[in-house]
Design a protein around this motif. Structure first.
Motif, short mmCIF file in Angstrom:
data_model
loop_
_atom_site.label_atom_id
_atom_site.label_comp_id
_atom_site.label_asym_id
_atom_site.label_seq_id
_atom_site.Cartn_x
_atom_site.Cartn_y
_atom_site.Cartn_z
N UNK A 19 0.83 -1.21 0.00
CA UNK A 19 0.00 0.00 0.00
C UNK A 19 0.86 1.25 0.00
N UNK A 20 1.95 1.19 0.77
CA UNK A 20 2.89 2.33 0.81
C UNK A 20 3.49 2.55 -0.58
N UNK A 21 3.93 1.45 -1.22
CA UNK A 21 4.48 1.56 -2.58
C UNK A 21 3.41 2.08 -3.54
N UNK A 22 2.17 1.63 -3.34
CA UNK A 22 1.06 2.08 -4.19
C UNK A 22 0.81 3.57 -4.02
N UNK A 23 0.83 4.04 -2.78
CA UNK A 23 0.63 5.47 -2.52
C UNK A 23 1.72 6.31 -3.16
N UNK A 24 2.97 5.82 -3.04
CA UNK A 24 4.10 6.54 -3.67
C UNK A 24 3.91 6.54 -5.19
N UNK A 25 3.50 5.38 -5.73
CA UNK A 25 3.26 5.29 -7.19
C UNK A 25 2.19 6.30 -7.61
N UNK A 26 1.16 6.46 -6.75
CA UNK A 26 0.06 7.38 -7.09
C UNK A 26 0.61 8.81 -7.24
N UNK A 27 1.48 9.21 -6.32
CA UNK A 27 2.06 10.56 -6.38
C UNK A 27 2.90 10.70 -7.66
N UNK A 28 3.73 9.69 -7.93
CA UNK A 28 4.60 9.78 -9.11
C UNK A 28 3.79 9.72 -10.42
N UNK A 29 2.73 8.94 -10.42
CA UNK A 29 1.87 8.89 -11.62
C UNK A 29 1.22 10.25 -11.85
N UNK A 30 0.76 10.86 -10.75
CA UNK A 30 0.16 12.20 -10.88
C UNK A 30 1.18 13.18 -11.43
N UNK A 31 2.43 13.06 -10.99
CA UNK A 31 3.51 13.95 -11.47
C UNK A 31 3.83 13.69 -12.94
N UNK A 32 3.88 12.43 -13.31
CA UNK A 32 4.32 12.08 -14.67
C UNK A 32 3.20 12.24 -15.69
#
Lengths: 291, 278
Positions: free
Chosen positions: A200-213
């Motif tokens: 879930x932590x990795x997923x949350x980080x992915x969510x932030x990076x996806x929003x950025x990219x």
């Protein structure tokens, strides 16, 4: 040359996100005993919650980023009790069916209930579209740099945890043989819950990076990411975390270069073609199953 | 369609091939009948053949991979087929094919096909091969050591499921007189899983019993409720997988119904004989 460099930067940025997704998925498969198709949907729903916090707070990143990470963890933990009866029976394929149900509910919520189904867009304060470094036509944005460094940091941190800590050894023992792990005194339920927490932590980080990219999100994004995540997992070998990292970068680069040469949505066929190619040629994946 | 997934799942593989085979069968038959003037019967046979071929070729690889890989690879195939169809102009691209000619005897033909396929699956379930499939579901390694050729059996089942999917695609296209590629995606897959797993995957009867009930959600209920169809299906699937993973109608339910009906029939015959003797 500039063109190639631009493609490489884009490819590595997207590949880094695929790596995070595949790592979270593999962790759930190995330790949680769950075939979590809905994992990317958890990530995209976290993007939506991040966007909602941004809307509510007038674009406050200090609140929105923890909200995305927190919702990734919260949503992942929320799914754990749903899967528990099936994982107790070792019915991994059945967990896929259950996760498909979760997928549809999440997709419907994102696709119709939030923002009246209209795709959401993130502000430039988060995406950082301004070029940080410029090499001719190739640019490296703050969002891309943060995505690459953050993803590498997260994955290196996870690998350190798995291979250098006592709890990490418990994770790997669970992945190799849950029954033997239980006999050795490893608290299997608690370790499973930790795997949901970390993924879930990795997923949350992915969510932030996806929003950025990407700078935007829509309901169907989860399913598209799911198939990319599966492509990486099958290409590397299901459950193979280290192989998944290499496969993710390969997929990111392949897609990035294909965008320059192949029209329309044929680009997505690359991921699907990768899956079929590996299935036909090397069914256990390039790096073998569960390393 | 659900029977197609049921057939392969009985042998331990969750197989989504019928979905893309349905798209192939539907588009092929619609195109050759509307644009090339083929007779419907010939188009139907050719579409079933092409659907079977489109599942047979990947089955050569999928027959020897783990269950997870089959799930992933067949989802990938759904996406590949969708992308290919969407980018082929002569198939109407994203708009699809419209004005497909009506076939007068389509409905009786559909019922005949349903009965024939149902009979085929029933016979298969009660044959030596059906028992072998059951063993594979529980323990593939034990089945292999008992002499069951898993590879050949999986190829056969996947090809049969593909042919059934293609047949469903032909019926779908000609019943609606139009076909769009968007119809053959996750929403359809979810509906099929819902029919199969809510109804029960251990017997063929669960699907038959629950397809009309679940399908009626989108057809008979008011639009305001029908709009929530996907969430209802998704929630049902989650609930059934948690509470009763084998589905509502499993072998014990069929056994109970069968013994009760036998007892009832026995009583009826006894009463009739008694009346005759009197």
């Amino acid at each position: 040359m500039d063109f190639v460099l631009a493609r490489v930067i884009n490819g590595i940025a997207m590949g880094s996100i695929y790596a995070l997704l595949a790592t979270g998925f593999n962790l759930l498969l190995l330790v949680g005993g769950v075939f979590q198709f809905a994992y990317p949907h958890v990530v995209v729903l976290s993007m939506y919650l991040c966007w909602m916090v941004l809307q509510a707070t007038g674009g406050n990143l200090a609140l929105a980023i923890p909200a995305a990470i927190g919702s990734g963890i919260g949503l992942s933990l929320f799914t754990e009790p749903l899967f528990r009866p099936l994982t107790k029976r070792g019915a991994i394929v059945a967990t896929f069916v259950l996760s498909l149900g979760i997928t549809i509910v999440f997709t419907d919520v994102m696709g119709r209930q939030i923002h009246r189904g209209v795709p959401i867009g993130f502000p430039t304060t988060l995406t950082g579209k301004e070029a940080l470094i410029r090499f001719g036509v190739a640019t490296l944005t703050m969002g891309q740099l943060a995505t690459i460094l953050g993803s590498v940091g997260a994955v290196v941190g996870l690998l350190y945890f798995l291979y250098r800590t006592k709890r990490g050894r418990a994770f790997r023992a669970m992945g190799q043989n849950p029954s033997a792990a239980r006999l050795l005194g490893i608290p299997t339920l608690r370790t499973r819950i930790y795997s949901y927490l970390i993924s879930g932590l990795l997923g949350g980080i992915s969510a932030v990076f996806l929003a950025m990219t990407l700078g935007a999100a829509a309901g169907p994004l989860g399913s598209l990411l799911a198939i990319k995540m599966f492509a990486v997992a099958v290409f590397a070998g299901l459950g193979n975390i280290r192989g998944g990292l290499i496969a993710a970068i390969i997929l990111g680069l392949a897609e990035s270069f294909a965008i320059g040469y192949i029209p329309g949505d044929w680009v997505n066929v690359i991921a699907f073609g990768m899956i079929m190619g590996v299935v036909m040629w090397k069914p256990e994946g390039l790096f073998g199953l569960r390393a | 369609m659900s029977w197609g997934i049921y057939l392969v799942y009985r042998a331990g593989q969750l197989y989504n091939g019928p979905v893309y085979a349905m798209a192939i069968g539907g588009y092929f038959s619609a195109y050759v009948v509307r644009d090339l003037g083929w007779p419907f019967g010939l188009a139907l046979i050719a579409a079933v053949g092409i659907g079977a071929l489109a599942t047979f070729v990947p089955a050569l690889g999928l027959g020897r991979v783990p269950a997870f890989t089959t799930v992933i690879a067949t989802i990938a195939l759904i996406f590949i087929v969708q992308t290919v169809i969407r980018n082929l102009e002569f198939l109407g691209g994203t708009h699809g094919i419209f004005n497909i000619p009506k076939v007068g005897y389509l409905l009786p033909l559909m019922y005949v096909a349903l009965v024939i396929i149902g009979f085929f699956i029933y016979r298969l379930d009660h044959s030596r091969l059906g028992r072998a499939m059951e063993v594979i579901f529980v323990d593939p390694q034990a089945a292999a050591s008992l002499g069951v050729d898993l590879y050949k059996l999986r190829i056969f089942l996947q090809t049969a499921a593909g042919a059934m999917g293609a047949l469903a695609g032909v019926f779908y296209a000609f019943a609606l007189s139009s076909i769009q590629v968007q119809a053959f995606g996750f929403s359809l897959l979810l509906s099929l899983y819902c029919f199969l797993f809510v109804g029960g995957y251990t017997t063929m009867w669960g699907t038959i019993a629950f397809v009309p009930a679940l399908w009626s959600i989108s057809v008979l209920l008011p639009t305001a409720i029908a709009a929530w169809k996907d969430i209802i299906y998704g929630s049902l699937l989650i609930a059934i997988m948690i509470l009763r993973p084998e589905g509502i109608i499993d072998k014990s339910v069929i056994g109970a119904i069968s013994s009760k009906s036998q007892a009832w029939l026995g009583q009826l015959i006894t009463r009739h004989k008694f009346k005759v003797l009197k």
